[in-house]
Every structure is written in structure tokens, then in C-alpha cells.
Write an enzyme that holds these catalytic residues in place. Structure first.
Site, PDB file in Angstrom:
ATOM      1  CE  LYS A  17      68.456   6.581  60.798  1.00  0.00           C
ATOM      2  NZ  LYS A  17      67.040   6.967  60.594  1.00  0.00           N
ATOM      3  NE  ARG A  95      68.750   5.080  66.700  1.00  0.00           N
ATOM      4  CZ  ARG A  95      67.875   4.740  65.782  1.00  0.00           C
ATOM      5  NH1 ARG A  95      66.722   5.351  65.715  1.00  0.00           N
ATOM      6  NH2 ARG A  95      68.128   3.784  64.948  1.00  0.00           N
ATOM      7  NE  ARG A 130      60.952   1.104  56.776  1.00  0.00           N
ATOM      8  CZ  ARG A 130      61.676   1.708  57.706  1.00  0.00           C
ATOM      9  NH1 ARG A 130      62.923   2.075  57.442  1.00  0.00           N
ATOM     10  NH2 ARG A 130      61.162   1.990  58.883  1.00  0.00           N
ATOM     11  NE  ARG A 163      61.622  -1.015  60.747  1.00  0.00           N
ATOM     12  CZ  ARG A 163      62.595  -0.127  60.868  1.00  0.00           C
ATOM     13  NH1 ARG A 163      63.586  -0.101  59.989  1.00  0.00           N
ATOM     14  NH2 ARG A 163      62.599   0.739  61.854  1.00  0.00           N
ATOM     15  NE  ARG A 174      60.507   4.019  64.106  1.00  0.00           N
ATOM     16  CZ  ARG A 174      60.349   3.715  62.814  1.00  0.00           C
ATOM     17  NH1 ARG A 174      59.162   3.372  62.334  1.00  0.00           N
ATOM     18  NH2 ARG A 174      61.382   3.753  62.013  1.00  0.00           N
TER      19      ARG A 174
HETATM   20  P1  AP5 Z   1      65.249   3.788  55.096  1.00  0.00           P
HETATM   21  O1  AP5 Z   1      66.562   3.851  54.411  1.00  0.00           O
HETATM   22  O2  AP5 Z   1      64.752   2.464  55.585  1.00  0.00           O
HETATM   23  O3  AP5 Z   1      65.202   4.882  56.284  1.00  0.00           O
HETATM   24  P2  AP5 Z   1      65.972   4.937  57.661  1.00  0.00           P
HETATM   25  O4  AP5 Z   1      66.387   6.336  57.903  1.00  0.00           O
HETATM   26  O5  AP5 Z   1      67.037   3.883  57.707  1.00  0.00           O
HETATM   27  O6  AP5 Z   1      64.739   4.610  58.609  1.00  0.00           O
HETATM   28  P3  AP5 Z   1      64.521   3.669  59.847  1.00  0.00           P
HETATM   29  O7  AP5 Z   1      63.027   3.675  60.055  1.00  0.00           O
HETATM   30  O8  AP5 Z   1      65.166   2.324  59.685  1.00  0.00           O
HETATM   31  O9  AP5 Z   1      65.242   4.453  60.970  1.00  0.00           O
HETATM   32  P4  AP5 Z   1      64.971   4.410  62.462  1.00  0.00           P
HETATM   33  O10 AP5 Z   1      66.099   5.205  62.908  1.00  0.00           O
HETATM   34  O11 AP5 Z   1      63.661   4.826  62.940  1.00  0.00           O
HETATM   35  O12 AP5 Z   1      64.913   2.819  62.751  1.00  0.00           O
HETATM   36  P5  AP5 Z   1      66.035   1.767  63.158  1.00  0.00           P
HETATM   37  O13 AP5 Z   1      65.786   0.547  62.400  1.00  0.00           O
HETATM   38  O14 AP5 Z   1      67.384   2.381  63.097  1.00  0.00           O
HETATM   39  O15 AP5 Z   1      64.165   4.436  54.095  1.00  0.00           O
HETATM   40  C1  AP5 Z   1      62.793   4.466  54.439  1.00  0.00           C
HETATM   41  C2  AP5 Z   1      61.971   4.262  53.161  1.00  0.00           C
HETATM   42  O16 AP5 Z   1      62.173   5.370  52.279  1.00  0.00           O
HETATM   43  C3  AP5 Z   1      62.374   3.008  52.359  1.00  0.00           C
HETATM   44  O17 AP5 Z   1      61.213   2.414  51.828  1.00  0.00           O
HETATM   45  C4  AP5 Z   1      63.276   3.550  51.221  1.00  0.00           C
HETATM   46  O18 AP5 Z   1      63.202   2.756  50.050  1.00  0.00           O
HETATM   47  C5  AP5 Z   1      62.701   4.954  51.008  1.00  0.00           C
HETATM   48  N1  AP5 Z   1      63.753   5.929  50.674  1.00  0.00           N
HETATM   49  C6  AP5 Z   1      64.930   6.084  51.342  1.00  0.00           C
HETATM   50  N2  AP5 Z   1      65.650   7.069  50.782  1.00  0.00           N
HETATM   51  C7  AP5 Z   1      64.895   7.553  49.748  1.00  0.00           C
HETATM   52  C8  AP5 Z   1      65.096   8.595  48.793  1.00  0.00           C
HETATM   53  N3  AP5 Z   1      66.218   9.346  48.808  1.00  0.00           N
HETATM   54  N4  AP5 Z   1      64.112   8.844  47.896  1.00  0.00           N
HETATM   55  C9  AP5 Z   1      62.960   8.107  47.909  1.00  0.00           C
HETATM   56  N5  AP5 Z   1      62.729   7.096  48.778  1.00  0.00           N
HETATM   57  C10 AP5 Z   1      63.685   6.825  49.691  1.00  0.00           C
HETATM   58  O19 AP5 Z   1      65.703   1.541  64.695  1.00  0.00           O
HETATM   59  C11 AP5 Z   1      64.531   0.861  65.081  1.00  0.00           C
HETATM   60  C12 AP5 Z   1      64.426   0.853  66.593  1.00  0.00           C
HETATM   61  O20 AP5 Z   1      65.562   0.169  67.159  1.00  0.00           O
HETATM   62  C13 AP5 Z   1      64.433   2.210  67.286  1.00  0.00           C
HETATM   63  O21 AP5 Z   1      63.149   2.804  67.296  1.00  0.00           O
HETATM   64  C14 AP5 Z   1      64.906   1.825  68.686  1.00  0.00           C
HETATM   65  O22 AP5 Z   1      63.888   1.209  69.441  1.00  0.00           O
HETATM   66  C15 AP5 Z   1      65.962   0.780  68.393  1.00  0.00           C
HETATM   67  N6  AP5 Z   1      67.295   1.384  68.192  1.00  0.00           N
HETATM   68  C16 AP5 Z   1      68.034   1.338  67.049  1.00  0.00           C
HETATM   69  N7  AP5 Z   1      69.191   2.008  67.230  1.00  0.00           N
HETATM   70  C17 AP5 Z   1      69.172   2.485  68.493  1.00  0.00           C
HETATM   71  C18 AP5 Z   1      70.079   3.289  69.246  1.00  0.00           C
HETATM   72  N8  AP5 Z   1      71.235   3.736  68.720  1.00  0.00           N
HETATM   73  N9  AP5 Z   1      69.744   3.606  70.514  1.00  0.00           N
HETATM   74  C19 AP5 Z   1      68.594   3.155  71.064  1.00  0.00           C
HETATM   75  N10 AP5 Z   1      67.690   2.418  70.406  1.00  0.00           N
HETATM   76  C20 AP5 Z   1      67.968   2.082  69.119  1.00  0.00           C
END
Ligand code: AP5
Length: 219
Positions: A17, A95, A130, A163, A174
Site C-alpha cells: 500500500k 481498517r 523490508r 520495523r 497482524r
Molecule cells: P509496503 O509498501 O511497505 O507495504 P504496506 O502494505 O504499506 O505494508 P505495511 O506493513 O506498512 O502495512 P500495515 O497495514 O501492516 O502497517 P501500517 O504501517 O499501516 O511494502 C512492503 C515491502 O514489500 C517493502 O519492502 C516494499 O519495497 C516491497 N514491495 C511493495 N510492493 C512491491 C511490489 N509490487 N513488488 C515487489 N516488492 C514490493 O500499520 C502499522 C500498525 O499501526 C498497525 O498494525 C496498527 O497497530 C496501527 N495502525 C495503523 N493504521 C491503523 C488503523 N487505521 N486502525 C488501527 N490501527 C492502525
């Protein structure tokens, strides 16, 4: 006059994302709001909010809706006050169904991009490789998107880090949290006729091309 438009990015941890949103920021000058990045900044800066959410994030659980909604409202108010035009990309929000309903009271979402990942191994490989910049939140991957200099951010030279919530046991938690909450959110946007499902296994540039009709049309 070009107005502000809002898109949400949905999908499991590691689907890409943030990476897709960052590519669209670069290509079209969109604004990117990632709730995970906002919470990580609070944890890093040891703010009262950071102290509250740190243990939840370490456990792979969601931050309560009321806190998350308040953070998003504050971000959107700040964007409105600055008055920029064009797309605002909400990454990792909403979410839960409650979050989706709350967002609906603030803005009209014109596109919901759902990144699906058919093979769970894709997620494991993406999160294991990552690397992130603790200063500017840029995201890299050891093989798919390596930095120009090993372990240093291309943008500001900071040493890259992993991370804490990418540890395998937290990733499992997660994914479980996501599985319990995701379906009503995508149904919410499907009913509104704005949901676009994309197979996130494709390379980022292919995904950018797939969403070009949405974001290119009003850039
Ligand atoms: P990346 O783009 O980082 O993936 P992502 O989908 O953004 O993954 P996240 O782990 O950040 O999502 P998440 O939803 O678990 O965590 P968040 O930070 O939002 O890509 C991942 C890897 O793959 C990278 O190395 C990239 O280079 C590679 N890659 C990407 N696309 C690729 C492709 N097409 N081909 C090859 N490689 C690729 O949330 C963290 C925490 O915050 C949550 O667990 C929760 O505790 C809290 N939180 C955040 N938002 C909320 C909410 N709305 N409600 C409640 N709690 C929340």
C-alpha cells in the site's frame, strides 16, 4: 478548478500500500497520509499518544477506532487548512467498518484500491526484506527495491532499519487482525461502486499503470 479528491488504500500487511502510494505521490504529486507512519512518529517522539499505541503496535493489534479517527481528522484538517488541490491518499485507513463510516462523514471517497495477495509467501518475503528510513519513512526492499548505498536512505542518508512489527510472530498477529476486520471495509466501498481490486503480486510499475485511469485523469 481542480478540487481535492480522496482515495483509500486497503490490503494486508506488506501488500505494498505504502509503496504504491509513494509511486503515485512521485508521479502525480498526490498527498500521502499513512496512519501507521503517523503512529510510528508518535512512538519515536514518545508523545502521550505514542506511549498509548506502542504496545498495541508491538502486539500487531489495531489502535482503537476513536484514537485513530481523531488522528485522521487532525491530518485532514491540516491538509484542508493548507488548501492544496488534487488527490489525497489515505494508506492503511480505514481498517474497520466504524472507521469507514466515520471517514464517510468527513470526505467523499472516490476510489478504494484493494491490494490482494493470492500467495501468502509474497507477504512473508516482502516483510522479511523490508527496510525503512526512520527519518523520512521511505520504504526499501533488499532485493525488489534496494537503496543506492547499502543500508542508507537514498533521500537523507539515514541508516536503514527493520520495523519491530516485521518480526515473524508479530506479522502473524497482524495478518490475523487484518483477516478479522477487512471484509466489511471492502464491502462498504464495493456497495458505493468505488472499489478497485488489484493483484499486488505484480511489479509496482504495473500497478501504477493499472490505476492510471483513476489518478491520471484528474492529476
Ligand atoms: P509496503 O509498501 O511497505 O507495504 P504496506 O502494505 O504499506 O505494508 P505495511 O506493513 O506498512 O502495512 P500495515 O497495514 O501492516 O502497517 P501500517 O504501517 O499501516 O511494502 C512492503 C515491502 O514489500 C517493502 O519492502 C516494499 O519495497 C516491497 N514491495 C511493495 N510492493 C512491491 C511490489 N509490487 N513488488 C515487489 N516488492 C514490493 O500499520 C502499522 C500498525 O499501526 C498497525 O498494525 C496498527 O497497530 C496501527 N495502525 C495503523 N493504521 C491503523 C488503523 N487505521 N486502525 C488501527 N490501527 C492502525
Amino acid at each position: 478548478m481542480v478540487k481535492q479528491s480522496f482515495a483509500v488504500f486497503l490490503g494486508p500487511p506488506g501488500a505494498g500500500k505504502g509503496t504504491l502510494a509513494a509511486a503515485l505521490v512521485k508521479k502525480y504529486g498526490c498527498l500521502h497520509v499513512a496512519t501507521g507512519d503517523v503512529f510510528r512518529r508518535h512512538v519515536r517522539d514518545k508523545t502521550p499518544l505514542g506511549e498509548r499505541v506502542a504496545s498495541l503496535m508491538r502486539a500487531g493489534e489495531y489502535v482503537p477506532d476513536a484514537l485513530t479517527n481523531a488522528v485522521v481528522k487532525e491530518e485532514l484538517d491540516a491538509i484542508r487548512a493548507r488548501g492544496p488541490r488534487g488527490w489525497v491518499l489515505l494508506d492503511g485507513y480505514p481498517r474497520t467498518e466504524d472507521q469507514a463510516r466515520y471517514l464517510d462523514t468527513l470526505v467523499s471517497v472516490e476510489a478504494a484500491i484493494l491490494l490482494t495477495v493470492p500467495d501468502p509467501e509474497t507477504i512473508v518475503a516482502r516483510l522479511a526484506g523490508r527496510r525503512v528510513c526512520p527519518t523520512c519513512a521511505a520504504v526499501y526492499h533488499v532485493s525488489a527495491k534496494p537503496p543506492r548505498r547499502p543500508d542508507a536512505c537514498d533521500a537523507d542518508g539515514s541508516p536503514l532499519a527493520t520495523r519491530k512489527d516485521d518480526a515473524p510472530e508479530v506479522v502473524r498477529a497482524r495478518l490475523e487482525t487484518y483477516a478479522q476486520t477487512a471484509a466489511p471495509v471492502s464491502s462498504f466501498y464495493e456497495k458505493k461502486g468505488v472499489l478497485l481490486r488489484l493483484d499486488a503480486s505484480a511489479p509496482t510499475q504495473d500497478l501504477v499503470a493499472r490505476v492510471e485511469p483513476v489518478f491520471g485523469a484528474k492529476a
